[in-house]
Design an enzyme around this catalytic site. Structure first.
Site, PDB file in Angstrom:
ATOM      1  CB  ILE A 106      -0.955   0.006   1.215  1.00  0.00           C
ATOM      2  CG1 ILE A 106      -2.036  -1.056   1.030  1.00  0.00           C
ATOM      3  CG2 ILE A 106      -1.605   1.375   1.400  1.00  0.00           C
ATOM      4  CD1 ILE A 106      -2.968  -1.188   2.207  1.00  0.00           C
ATOM      5  CB  CYS A 107       4.032   2.094   1.740  1.00  0.00           C
ATOM      6  SG  CYS A 107       3.595   1.526   3.405  1.00  0.00           S
TER       7      CYS A 107
END
Length: 242
Positions: A79-80
């Site tokens: 996700i980052c």
């Protein structure tokens, strides 16, 4: 921090003090942002890896700009990069609002300490999905925000956002020029933040700072008028919404 517990001894309840993991309170709106000094990578024109700053200080920005601080779990994960690439692509919009943007994780800052997943290493990897092996981490490229390293976990503990796995939770803090937190929020790491919504909140904070007495109601978007601090203002706003 101590937790009170009770145990039965010879039929009587006895109070015990149990030590809990040390952490400061989560900074709520109106409190001063905890200051810190840590290694960081700052943007440098012509240098995709960025410039190393051994002792970057949050206090160096206070009084000069608004600050948006995002904590995230780990470089080169899943996700980052979706968050940070989206943030990179809109960074000029935040700068136009007078914000300095900081992102922070417990990863090392320097390439020579971690050639695969340090802040510098991640910046040097391409952010293009078609580049490289599809089964390897995507990069974030040359980003115009400051990347802070909290390898000793002191900052995330001071901000109360260290997760059970020791990584930073996905938290966001909007800090005004006086160093006070005005918006603080934290969410589970499996849910990513929306950069358009971050921009809306950044713009909303700037609006209320510059328009004394005005409020930002539900659904407000950058460029909208605010709401008067009155029952008449509420009625006018509800009429708009309907």
């Amino acid at each position: 921090m101590k937790i009170r517990a009770f145990t039965a001894i010879s039929g009587a309840l006895v109070s015990l003090s149990l030590a809990a993991p040390s952490a400061e309170a989560f900074p709520i709106p109106g409190s001063y942002a905890p200051l810190f000094e840590a290694p960081a990578v700052v943007p440098q024109k012509g240098n995709p890896a960025g410039k190393l700053v051994e002792k970057f200080s949050l206090s160096s920005l206070i009084g000069k700009s608004r600050i948006m601080l995002l904590t995230y779990p780990k470089n080169c994960t899943f996700i980052c990069p979706t968050e940070l690439i989206a943030l990179k692509n809109r960074i000029d919009d935040f700068h136009e609002l007078g914000y300095e943007v900081l992102v922070l994780s417990t990863d090392e800052a320097y390439l020579d300490k971690d050639k695969e997943a340090s802040h510098q290493a991640w910046r040097m990897k391409s952010d293009k999905p078609a580049a490289g092996d599809r089964n390897t981490p995507i990069g974030i490229g040359d980003a115009d925000f400051i990347m802070v390293s909290d390898a000793d976990h002191k900052i995330i503990r001071n901000y109360g956002v260290e997760g059970e796995d020791g990584l930073a939770l996905r938290a966001t803090f909007f800090i005004d020029k006086q160093g006070k937190v005005q918006i603080s929020e934290v969410q589970m790491n499996s849910i990513g933040r929306d950069v358009d919504e971050l921009y809306r909140k950044a713009a909303a904070l700037k609006f209320v700072e510059e328009n004394e007495g005005m409020l930002v109601p539900q659904g407000w978007q950058p460029g909208d008028a605010g709401m008067e601090r009155s029952h008449k203002g509420v009625r006018k706003q509800i009429k708009k919404q309907n």
